[in-house]
Design a protein around this motif. Structure first.
Motif, mmCIF file in Angstrom:
data_model
loop_
_atom_site.group_PDB
_atom_site.id
_atom_site.type_symbol
_atom_site.label_atom_id
_atom_site.label_comp_id
_atom_site.label_asym_id
_atom_site.label_seq_id
_atom_site.Cartn_x
_atom_site.Cartn_y
_atom_site.Cartn_z
ATOM 1 N N GLN A 161 -1.869 -23.541 -51.362
ATOM 2 C CA GLN A 161 -1.228 -24.285 -52.447
ATOM 3 C C GLN A 161 -2.266 -25.009 -53.295
ATOM 4 N N ASN A 175 3.067 -21.476 -54.407
ATOM 5 C CA ASN A 175 3.705 -22.546 -55.162
ATOM 6 C C ASN A 175 4.095 -23.694 -54.239
ATOM 7 N N ILE A 176 3.991 -24.910 -54.760
ATOM 8 C CA ILE A 176 4.376 -26.089 -53.990
ATOM 9 C C ILE A 176 5.844 -26.016 -53.593
ATOM 10 N N GLU A 177 6.655 -25.374 -54.452
ATOM 11 C CA GLU A 177 8.097 -25.309 -54.207
ATOM 12 C C GLU A 177 8.475 -24.292 -53.131
ATOM 13 N N ASP A 178 7.539 -23.435 -52.746
ATOM 14 C CA ASP A 178 7.844 -22.421 -51.738
ATOM 15 C C ASP A 178 8.227 -23.077 -50.418
ATOM 16 N N LYS A 179 9.143 -22.452 -49.699
ATOM 17 C CA LYS A 179 9.541 -23.002 -48.408
ATOM 18 C C LYS A 179 8.380 -22.930 -47.430
#
Length: 293
Positions: free
Chosen positions: A105, A111-115
């Motif tokens: 990241q 992505n930061i939003e990825d689980k």
């Protein structure tokens, strides 16, 4: 390729996680268990018979793997296990996954939003098979993703740490990841590099770097993980510059179906340098007739 005293110490001196980190590991472990229970419940709720292309509980012979029986795995979408059969990952394994995720990241690769990686469905399914000593064949027809590479590395690192606690030591690479190109070797190395913080070292072997330099790196770093193209690894094996006899986990990426050609021949030759019966994970990609016209 014996272990030096410094090499033996490098993983024994791992920093212990803080109390707060241990609390976070516990929370993540509980979330992981919750995810597994949901997947198992979905599996039990399905009715009717599944076709071979859907199920992952059956085994089949594959000519490419020298007759080994392998479990087909398809993107972790069809869990084949009951929740009572599942082996939950250790705090150390989850820490490895988080270490990789944070690094990727920061590099802008994930992505930061990825689980979280530990909640990846494919990883959950892979871990179940790996921890039960089963060989696996990815059936999606694609090569490995960063998330999958992270899970395989973390599982191997966890095994190394557990075996060392039992008093065992390793005199050569534990994990060998064979790839068809220098570009894929770079991708794998990028995922694995963050594990140096917990004492797991990786060396990438390919024709993009001089063989003399790689021989020196092999002597100085004594890596636990190797990622290599077959051609370069065979060169190093012929020079006795690397010892793969104790490889315990073999991953083969980008093997084109039907299983033939120079890449396949190279893999078969390398397999002769590995003693015993290592865990095997393969990624046969779909055959493209246009490339062989």
């Amino acid at each position: 390729m014996g272990k030096s005293n410094d090499a033996m110490k490098k993983r024994k001196n791992r920093k212990s996680p803080s109390c707060q980190k241990l609390k976070n590991f516990t929370k993540r472990s509980l979330l992981y268990r919750h995810i597994v229970s949901i997947m198992a419940a979905k599996k039990r709720s399905k009715t009717g018979k599944r076709s071979n292309s859907q199920g992952m509980c059956f085994r089949q012979e594959t000519s490419f793997n020298l007759g080994k029986t392998m479990v087909p795995l398809i993107n972790g979408n069809e869990p084949s296990y009951d929740s009572t059969e599942h082996v939950y990952p250790s705090k150390f394994l989850i820490m490895c996954l988080n270490t990789i995720q944070n690094s990727l990241q920061n590099d802008g690769v994930l992505n930061i939003e990825d689980k979280p990686l530990f909640a990846n469905a494919w990883g959950v399914e892979f871990w179940n098979y790996y921890s039960n000593g089963q060989d696996i064949m990815e059936k999606s027809g694609a090569d490995s993703t960063r998330e999958q590479i992270a899970w395989m590395a973390s599982a191997a690192a966890d095994t190394i740490a557990r075996k060392e606690k039992e008093g065992l030591s390793f005199t050569g690479p534990f994990l060998l990841f064979l790839v068809p190109s220098q570009e894929k070797a770079f991708k794998v190395r990028q995922v694995w590099k963050p594990l140096e913080t917990v004492g797991i070292y990786t060396l990438s072997l390919h024709s993009g770097t001089s063989i003399e330099h790689q021989i020196q790196r092999l002597k100085s770093s004594e890596p636990e993980f190797l990622v290599s193209t077959p051609e370069r690894l065979l060169e190093l094996l012929s020079l006795k510059a690397v010892n793969t006899s104790e490889v315990s986990f073999l991953v083969i990426d980008g093997l084109e179906a039907p299983f033939e050609g120079s890449y396949f021949d190279g893999i078969k030759s390398i397999r002769q340098f590995i003693s015993g019966n290592p865990h095997t994970m393969s990624y046969p990609v779909k055959f493209n007739p246009a490339l062989h016209a």
